[in-house]
Design an enzyme around this catalytic site. Structure first.
Site, mmCIF file in Angstrom:
data_model
loop_
_atom_site.group_PDB
_atom_site.id
_atom_site.type_symbol
_atom_site.label_atom_id
_atom_site.label_comp_id
_atom_site.label_asym_id
_atom_site.label_seq_id
_atom_site.Cartn_x
_atom_site.Cartn_y
_atom_site.Cartn_z
ATOM 1 C CB SER A 95 4.577 1.625 5.771
ATOM 2 O OG SER A 95 3.758 2.465 6.553
ATOM 3 C CG ASP A 217 -3.360 -1.115 5.745
ATOM 4 O OD1 ASP A 217 -3.239 -0.769 6.931
ATOM 5 O OD2 ASP A 217 -2.432 -1.033 4.915
ATOM 6 C CG HIS A 245 0.334 -0.880 7.488
ATOM 7 N ND1 HIS A 245 -0.187 -0.221 6.383
ATOM 8 C CD2 HIS A 245 1.472 -0.210 7.830
ATOM 9 C CE1 HIS A 245 0.599 0.797 6.079
ATOM 10 N NE2 HIS A 245 1.621 0.826 6.926
#
Length: 267
Positions: A95, A217, A245
């Site tokens: 991320s 996502d 995610h």
């Protein structure tokens, strides 16, 4: 300051292997990589750490001024690499850590020689000609909710971020991770994350790069993966058969296979 203590650095795996640094995302800690570590330790030296304000890092080291920009987190990465005297390491960032890794490469290119971006997003807010997945109003509401009732926000958002509604235990794990983070420190990291724009930083990246995206996502839609792939010269884009995610938790086998194949090709 003892960097190892500050960032709760853990080193495991094969001391003769190339070093792989695993970096967690917002609201998480190094434990989120527990299903990936076993796939790496035979052949690679594995470094895990917690960003200041997360996990078992030293809370006394937290500085709102330093961590109000991604550069502050990238400096932490570089300092960990320097403390361990890493050379040509592979940085695996989940991320927001994917963009932190990009910045760290720019600061210390001799320390990091390749990147793996797991569900990356260089900008979460939509812009002209770019889809990040959120409007500015969406992010304002998200941050306002987080800041007014962090525990409530965590309970509501963790299952959405994780996806995989048929496996609610995954959402519970992410919620517990969020809730274990100090709310004031989480507020700073959240603003730094969701208001960041690292798109221009991608253009100068010149190390082997693997971009991993999921089929669905809500945080980093596939348009984002395509953008990152196009922006990073010579990158490889792999779409995992995974939703949510956090594919390293929801689909560890597919995630690990993609990472280890990329690592093997670097040799």
């Amino acid at each position: 300051m003892d960097i190892v203590r500050r960032n709760n650095v853990t080193v495991t795996g094969n001391p003769e292997g190339r070093t792989v640094v695993l970096a967690h995302g917002f609201g998480c800690d190094q434990n989120m990589w527990r299903l990936t570590v076993p796939a790496l330790v035979r052949d690679y030296r594995v470094v895990l750490f917690d960003y200041v304000g997360s996990g078992r890092s030293d809370p006394a080291a937290f500085s709102e001024d330093r961590y109000s920009a991604l550069d502050g987190y990238a400096r932490d990465v570089v300092e960990v690499c320097e403390a361990l005297d890493l050379r040509d390491a592979v940085f695996v960032g989940h991320s927001v850590s994917a963009m932190i890794g990009v910045l760290a490469v720019g600061m210390a290119p001799e320390r990091i020689g390749a990147l793996v971006m797991v569900a990356p997003s260089p900008r979460y807010i939509d812009a002209e000609g770019y889809r990040g997945g959120f409007s500015a109003e969406d992010i304002d509401e998200l941050l306002e909710s987080l800041e007014s009732n962090y525990l409530g926000w965590s309970a509501a958002m963790a299952p959405v971020i994780m996806g995989n509604a048929d496996r609610p235990e995954l959402g519970v794990e992410l919620k517990n991770s969020f809730c274990a983070t100090d709310p004031d420190m989480a507020r700073v990291f959240a603003r730094t994350t969701f208001l960041s724009d690292s798109r221009d930083d991608l253009k100068d990246l010149r190390v082997p790069t693997l971009v991993l995206e999921c089929t669905q996502d809500v945080i980093a839609p596939r348009e984002v993966g395509a953008f990152v792939h196009q922006a990073v010269h010579g990158s490889t884009l792999v779409t995992l058969d995974a939703t949510g995610h956090c594919p390293h938790l929801s689909a560890p086998e597919a995630t690990n296979q993609a990472i280890t194949e990329f690592l093997a090709a670097l040799r």
